[in-house]
Design a protein around this motif. Structure first.
Motif, mmCIF file in Angstrom:
data_model
loop_
_atom_site.group_PDB
_atom_site.id
_atom_site.type_symbol
_atom_site.label_atom_id
_atom_site.label_comp_id
_atom_site.label_asym_id
_atom_site.label_seq_id
_atom_site.Cartn_x
_atom_site.Cartn_y
_atom_site.Cartn_z
ATOM 1 N N ARG A 14 0.833 -1.212 0.000
ATOM 2 C CA ARG A 14 0.000 0.000 0.000
ATOM 3 C C ARG A 14 0.862 1.254 0.000
ATOM 4 O O ARG A 14 0.590 2.211 -0.752
ATOM 5 C CB ARG A 14 -0.914 -0.013 1.229
ATOM 6 C CG ARG A 14 -1.749 1.254 1.404
ATOM 7 C CD ARG A 14 -2.653 1.127 2.625
ATOM 8 N NE ARG A 14 -1.915 0.795 3.832
ATOM 9 C CZ ARG A 14 -1.246 1.698 4.577
ATOM 10 N NH1 ARG A 14 -1.225 2.973 4.206
ATOM 11 N NH2 ARG A 14 -0.626 1.332 5.675
ATOM 12 N N LEU A 15 1.893 1.278 0.797
ATOM 13 C CA LEU A 15 2.746 2.458 0.864
ATOM 14 C C LEU A 15 3.531 2.660 -0.422
ATOM 15 O O LEU A 15 3.685 3.782 -0.906
ATOM 16 C CB LEU A 15 3.712 2.321 2.054
ATOM 17 C CG LEU A 15 3.080 2.424 3.443
ATOM 18 C CD1 LEU A 15 4.060 1.956 4.505
ATOM 19 C CD2 LEU A 15 2.639 3.849 3.736
ATOM 20 N N SER A 16 4.029 1.575 -0.987
ATOM 21 C CA SER A 16 4.876 1.675 -2.178
ATOM 22 C C SER A 16 4.116 2.171 -3.397
ATOM 23 O O SER A 16 4.709 2.768 -4.305
ATOM 24 C CB SER A 16 5.508 0.315 -2.474
ATOM 25 O OG SER A 16 6.298 -0.113 -1.380
ATOM 26 N N LEU A 17 2.819 1.951 -3.457
ATOM 27 C CA LEU A 17 2.032 2.342 -4.615
ATOM 28 C C LEU A 17 1.914 3.854 -4.769
ATOM 29 O O LEU A 17 1.524 4.347 -5.826
ATOM 30 C CB LEU A 17 0.627 1.720 -4.532
ATOM 31 C CG LEU A 17 0.553 0.205 -4.756
ATOM 32 C CD1 LEU A 17 -0.858 -0.292 -4.498
ATOM 33 C CD2 LEU A 17 1.005 -0.161 -6.160
ATOM 34 N N ARG A 18 2.226 4.605 -3.743
ATOM 35 C CA ARG A 18 2.048 6.054 -3.772
ATOM 36 C C ARG A 18 3.193 6.793 -4.482
ATOM 37 O O ARG A 18 3.086 7.982 -4.750
ATOM 38 C CB ARG A 18 1.944 6.594 -2.343
ATOM 39 C CG ARG A 18 0.803 6.003 -1.529
ATOM 40 C CD ARG A 18 0.854 6.545 -0.112
ATOM 41 N NE ARG A 18 -0.195 5.982 0.737
ATOM 42 C CZ ARG A 18 -0.319 6.236 2.033
ATOM 43 N NH1 ARG A 18 0.543 7.060 2.631
ATOM 44 N NH2 ARG A 18 -1.292 5.684 2.726
ATOM 45 N N ALA A 19 4.281 6.117 -4.753
ATOM 46 C CA ALA A 19 5.501 6.813 -5.156
ATOM 47 C C ALA A 19 5.498 7.208 -6.627
ATOM 48 O O ALA A 19 4.985 6.479 -7.473
ATOM 49 C CB ALA A 19 6.699 5.904 -4.890
ATOM 50 N N PRO A 20 6.078 8.378 -6.965
ATOM 51 C CA PRO A 20 6.280 8.725 -8.375
ATOM 52 C C PRO A 20 7.330 7.819 -8.998
ATOM 53 O O PRO A 20 8.113 7.173 -8.297
ATOM 54 C CB PRO A 20 6.770 10.182 -8.306
ATOM 55 C CG PRO A 20 7.350 10.328 -6.943
ATOM 56 C CD PRO A 20 6.567 9.418 -6.052
ATOM 57 N N PRO A 192 2.427 -6.570 12.018
ATOM 58 C CA PRO A 192 1.060 -6.661 11.474
ATOM 59 C C PRO A 192 0.288 -5.353 11.542
ATOM 60 O O PRO A 192 -0.598 -5.107 10.710
ATOM 61 C CB PRO A 192 0.415 -7.741 12.354
ATOM 62 C CG PRO A 192 1.547 -8.557 12.854
ATOM 63 C CD PRO A 192 2.689 -7.604 13.028
ATOM 64 N N ARG A 193 0.599 -4.508 12.525
ATOM 65 C CA ARG A 193 -0.133 -3.244 12.664
ATOM 66 C C ARG A 193 0.437 -2.126 11.802
ATOM 67 O O ARG A 193 -0.120 -1.030 11.768
ATOM 68 C CB ARG A 193 -0.140 -2.820 14.125
ATOM 69 C CG ARG A 193 -0.883 -3.788 15.038
ATOM 70 C CD ARG A 193 -0.933 -3.261 16.453
ATOM 71 N NE ARG A 193 -1.672 -4.160 17.335
ATOM 72 C CZ ARG A 193 -1.879 -3.922 18.630
ATOM 73 N NH1 ARG A 193 -1.396 -2.816 19.186
ATOM 74 N NH2 ARG A 193 -2.554 -4.792 19.354
ATOM 75 N N GLY A 194 1.544 -2.383 11.116
ATOM 76 C CA GLY A 194 2.129 -1.360 10.272
ATOM 77 C C GLY A 194 3.590 -1.128 10.589
ATOM 78 O O GLY A 194 4.271 -1.998 11.152
ATOM 79 N N LEU A 195 4.072 0.057 10.248
ATOM 80 C CA LEU A 195 5.485 0.394 10.403
ATOM 81 C C LEU A 195 5.641 1.699 11.162
ATOM 82 O O LEU A 195 4.763 2.563 11.099
ATOM 83 C CB LEU A 195 6.145 0.537 9.033
ATOM 84 C CG LEU A 195 6.094 -0.699 8.143
ATOM 85 C CD1 LEU A 195 5.223 -0.425 6.941
ATOM 86 C CD2 LEU A 195 7.480 -1.091 7.684
ATOM 87 N N PRO A 196 6.757 1.881 11.862
ATOM 88 C CA PRO A 196 7.021 3.183 12.493
ATOM 89 C C PRO A 196 6.989 4.297 11.446
ATOM 90 O O PRO A 196 7.355 4.085 10.281
ATOM 91 C CB PRO A 196 8.429 3.005 13.073
ATOM 92 C CG PRO A 196 8.585 1.532 13.251
ATOM 93 C CD PRO A 196 7.824 0.901 12.125
ATOM 94 N N ALA A 197 6.568 5.462 11.866
ATOM 95 C CA ALA A 197 6.310 6.558 10.921
ATOM 96 C C ALA A 197 7.493 6.888 10.011
ATOM 97 O O ALA A 197 7.308 7.035 8.791
ATOM 98 C CB ALA A 197 5.857 7.795 11.687
ATOM 99 N N PRO A 198 8.737 7.024 10.513
ATOM 100 C CA PRO A 198 9.831 7.351 9.584
ATOM 101 C C PRO A 198 10.074 6.265 8.539
ATOM 102 O O PRO A 198 10.438 6.558 7.398
ATOM 103 C CB PRO A 198 11.038 7.501 10.509
ATOM 104 C CG PRO A 198 10.464 7.816 11.850
ATOM 105 C CD PRO A 198 9.190 7.022 11.913
ATOM 106 N N LEU A 199 9.855 5.016 8.922
ATOM 107 C CA LEU A 199 10.032 3.908 7.989
ATOM 108 C C LEU A 199 8.903 3.893 6.960
ATOM 109 O O LEU A 199 9.141 3.730 5.752
ATOM 110 C CB LEU A 199 10.072 2.596 8.772
ATOM 111 C CG LEU A 199 10.459 1.321 8.036
ATOM 112 C CD1 LEU A 199 11.795 1.472 7.338
ATOM 113 C CD2 LEU A 199 10.503 0.148 9.023
ATOM 114 N N LEU A 203 9.048 4.416 2.677
ATOM 115 C CA LEU A 203 8.411 3.510 1.721
ATOM 116 C C LEU A 203 7.396 4.246 0.850
ATOM 117 O O LEU A 203 7.344 4.048 -0.364
ATOM 118 C CB LEU A 203 7.728 2.369 2.460
ATOM 119 C CG LEU A 203 8.630 1.265 3.009
ATOM 120 C CD1 LEU A 203 7.823 0.277 3.835
ATOM 121 C CD2 LEU A 203 9.354 0.544 1.881
ATOM 122 N N SER A 204 6.582 5.097 1.460
ATOM 123 C CA SER A 204 5.552 5.794 0.692
ATOM 124 C C SER A 204 6.158 6.797 -0.285
ATOM 125 O O SER A 204 5.568 7.101 -1.317
ATOM 126 C CB SER A 204 4.567 6.494 1.626
ATOM 127 O OG SER A 204 5.208 7.510 2.368
#
Length: 262
Positions: A14-20, A192-199, A203-204
């Motif tokens: 989900r995060l990776s799909l946002r990137a240019p 499972p709940r996600g990643l720390p914000a800087p990480l 990715l995003s």
């Protein structure tokens, strides 16, 4: 694959799909959207602790020609440029992202012997142009090569070689995590709940995914017949900002090497 790791995959996708698509645009947008640096900031690798930069300064003081200018290749916001400027007379930070250089200049205001330039390290012409201006240089590279593919790493090494010339010394400090990407993310607090914000932010933004950088990768980029291994440390660690426990920086296994042209 364990259940926790499997549940991490949707967050990564989900995060990776946002990137240019364009890598330069990714880096520039990443730095342009950075609101704060240091341990409580947005930048994953910008830990405020002084022990890691101090070690690099000491290594270069021991092995590099003190009369040469220092180039901080891939300087980001200039944290390590400033540390090096505390010991060496002239330090030039170079980064592909104009927004990173703008931030580095702001954060380094008042450091008279630190200056900053926008340049693509995968372009050897950029290294030759800077060498024409500065002459042979000491070159510091932290956290650049491990996010490049083999061909881009070789091109970057050619830029580094152009900057070092015949008298320069090169210090490499790269992460060398030896497991899969999901294991790397787990080691930095992903689950499972996600990643720390800087990480999650890295990715995003679509920043290049890390690869291991050890002896084989170093030798491919800096062949032993052309580069002397002055020092190699397989026990080094690279610090990140605190991700799991406040005020406690996290670490990634690292590879540190001091090289000199033959």
């Amino acid at each position: 694959m364990n259940v926790g790791r499997a549940l991490l995959i949707p967050h990564v996708v989900r995060l990776s799909l946002r990137a240019p698509r364009d890598v330069t645009v990714r880096w520039d947008r990443y730095w342009a959207s950075t609101t704060a640096t240091g341990d409580t900031g947005d930048v994953l690798w910008d830990a405020s602790s002084t022990d890691e930069p101090q070690r690099y300064v000491e290594l270069l003081a021991a092995h590099a020609d003190p009369t040469l200018p220092v180039v901080d290749a891939g300087c980001g916001n200039g944290r390590y440029t400033r540390a090096l400027a505390g010991r060496f007379d002239r330090v030039v930070g170079v980064d592909i992202a104009a927004a990173a250089i703008a931030r580095a200049r702001r954060e380094s205001a008042g450091v008279a012997n630190a200056e900053f330039r926008v340049a693509d390290l995968t372009d050897a012409d950029a290294g030759r142009a800077l060498h024409d201006e500065l002459g042979d240089c000491t070159v510091f590279v932290r956290g650049v090569l491990h996010v490049l593919g083999p061909e881009a790493a070789r091109r970057t090494a050619a830029t580094v070689a152009a900057l070092a010339g015949r008298r320069g010394t090169v210090l490499l400090a790269e992460t060398d995590y030896r497991g899969p990407l999901l294991g790397y993310l787990e080691s930095l607090g992903g689950g499972p709940r996600g990643l720390p914000a800087p990480l999650a932010r890295a990715l995003s933004a679509g920043l290049p995914r890390p690869h291991r950088f050890g002896d084989a990768e170093r030798d491919a980029a800096f062949p032993p017949d052309r580069w002397e291994r002055v020092l190699v440390d397989h026990t080094a660690v690279i610090r990140t900002v605190p991700l799991r426990t406040p005020d406690v920086p996290d670490t990634v296994p690292g590879h540190v090497a001091v090289l000199r042209p033959r």
